[in-house]
Design an enzyme around this catalytic site. Sequence first.
Site, PDB file in Angstrom:
ATOM      1  N   THR A  72       0.836  -1.210   0.000  1.00  0.00           N
ATOM      2  CA  THR A  72       0.000   0.000   0.000  1.00  0.00           C
ATOM      3  C   THR A  72       0.868   1.256   0.000  1.00  0.00           C
ATOM      4  OG1 THR A  72      -1.738  -1.186   1.193  1.00  0.00           O
ATOM      5  CG2 THR A  72      -1.841   1.214   1.225  1.00  0.00           C
ATOM      6  N   ASP A 116      -6.840  -3.050  -3.034  1.00  0.00           N
ATOM      7  CA  ASP A 116      -6.135  -3.924  -2.092  1.00  0.00           C
ATOM      8  C   ASP A 116      -6.836  -5.277  -2.036  1.00  0.00           C
ATOM      9  OD1 ASP A 116      -4.195  -4.649  -0.311  1.00  0.00           O
ATOM     10  OD2 ASP A 116      -5.052  -3.585   1.401  1.00  0.00           O
ATOM     11  N   ARG A 225       5.805  -3.373   9.257  1.00  0.00           N
ATOM     12  CA  ARG A 225       4.603  -3.093  10.040  1.00  0.00           C
ATOM     13  C   ARG A 225       4.742  -3.612  11.462  1.00  0.00           C
ATOM     14  NH1 ARG A 225      -0.578  -5.388   7.403  1.00  0.00           N
ATOM     15  NH2 ARG A 225      -0.189  -3.659   5.953  1.00  0.00           N
TER      16      ARG A 225
END
Length: 344
Positions: A72, A116, A225
């Site tokens: 993303t 996505d 992340r």
Amino acid sequence: MSSDTPTSSTALSPTSSASQVLDSDLRPSSWEDYIGQSMIKENLRILLGAAKTRNHTAEHILFYGPPGLGKTTLAHLIAKETGRQMKTTSGPAIEKVGDLASILTNLSPGDIVFIDEIHRLNKMIEEVLYPAMESGVLDIIIGKGPSARTIQLELPPFTMIAATTRMALISAPLRSRFSGGTFRLEFYSVEELAEILKRSAKRLAIEIPDDALIEIARRSRSTPRTANYFLKRVRDYAQVHNTLVTLDTVKKAIALVGVDELGLTPADRMTLEAIISKFDGGPVGVKTISAATSEEEATIEEVIEPYLIQQGLLEKTARGRVATRKAYEHLGFDYPEGRQEKLL
């Protein structure tokens, strides 16, 4: 050194404005800030640069790879670098052909559509997407039966960027429409994660020594992340305990989350312990592991197993799953002599 003893860093202030920083603010804002994935970045520079020189919209692009690696983020960077508007949606959100039509017919020339989890698109919607991506037209069927008719709408030039964690579930016809390229994101090294964490710490106004950054990176399962998540938990721990962010603070904070020095979660360790203590280290089938750990088979196969195999803690054989010597040693079990010969 005690984590309560101030050193060269300053303790975190409970009223720090860093607590208001959203996760999206940790995303890099330029190619220079985006660390790692150097081959993909170079390919994208060429692709976007050539399109800009020809005054064309960029070709459609597909990113795939495990969650948290920056798919993303790359889409947002492409939109920022090209100066284009980006419409964001996801495969499950597009339930009807009308949903897709409303997105595509409201585009301006050169806009970017980011989908996505595109592997979760309805197959009927995929059929409508093919001509939209390839020929820039949208075929809509009005009515049913003999009175049905097709309306063809011309679409402005646009770029489709898609991301998926399940490449195998995308049909071959849809994959072939991504003429700009299909790019697989790789896992990050400890050094790359440490650089990402250093940037994130600066954005969050956290003073943290290099050894603490390396420790977080080592436990982050090679994923940015996860690394940023651990950094925020360390910040919270230091703030609540009114202490500095040091190596000792990092170890204590991440231990509270249940993650050990190899990045193993309680579910990872429970799986390995079940294989070793209940089934003599394997081989053992996933159904049996699932019953022994009360964990769903899909979770074991898609979430737990890949990282254990990547770390060399588990082998996946035709006869079943087998714990390696490294798994025995990491969990504190004695590796039985002659076990390797027994498995042959």
